[in-house]
Design an enzyme around this catalytic site. Sequence first.
Site, short mmCIF file in Angstrom:
data_model
loop_
_atom_site.label_atom_id
_atom_site.label_comp_id
_atom_site.label_asym_id
_atom_site.label_seq_id
_atom_site.Cartn_x
_atom_site.Cartn_y
_atom_site.Cartn_z
N HIS A 57 -22.67 2.35 27.21
CA HIS A 57 -22.21 1.07 27.76
C HIS A 57 -22.72 0.79 29.17
O HIS A 57 -22.44 -0.29 29.71
CB HIS A 57 -20.68 1.05 27.78
CG HIS A 57 -20.12 2.05 28.74
ND1 HIS A 57 -20.05 3.39 28.44
CD2 HIS A 57 -19.66 1.90 30.00
CE1 HIS A 57 -19.56 4.03 29.48
NE2 HIS A 57 -19.31 3.15 30.44
N HIS A 72 -23.99 -2.59 33.71
CA HIS A 72 -22.78 -2.28 32.94
C HIS A 72 -22.66 -3.30 31.82
O HIS A 72 -22.51 -4.50 32.08
CB HIS A 72 -21.55 -2.31 33.85
CG HIS A 72 -20.43 -1.45 33.36
ND1 HIS A 72 -19.63 -1.81 32.31
CD2 HIS A 72 -20.01 -0.23 33.77
CE1 HIS A 72 -18.73 -0.86 32.10
NE2 HIS A 72 -18.95 0.11 32.98
#
Length: 148
Positions: A57, A72
């Site tokens: 992620h 992110h």
Amino acid sequence: MTTVLAPVAGAAIGLSAVPDPVFSQAMVGPGTAIDPRREPVEALAPIDGTIVKLHPHAYVVVGDDGRGVLVHLGIDTVQLKGEGFRLLAAEGDRVRAGQPVVAWDPAVVEAGGRSPVCPVVALDAVRDAVGGIAEGSVNAGDTLFEWS
């Protein structure tokens, strides 16, 4: 000067719009965020450098000048434990700006009740070090901001 590229296409919305205080208050550094298009996509390296951290992620690429950029992919996506993400590179790899790093689908993240917004942060930079921040629609690989 480091030119930081957009890792995904979408709308540049600024860090203050990120639904997470760590990012919205620039606690990890200045930058911006992208509200991505809701389609499967390959997130790109924002700068030339080495991938020093790679989670499904999120990832950090550090340039030869020692500057690190964090990408992110979504908010609270660590809770997905990698589900819906596919790594296209490995920690320690040298990458070129614009090279695919992670495949994911923002629509799936959103369907799971999480924000797919993508903060892109100049790690440990002073607030004034980032300028020329893109606004509105951006394509993956476009200049997102300049780090002086």
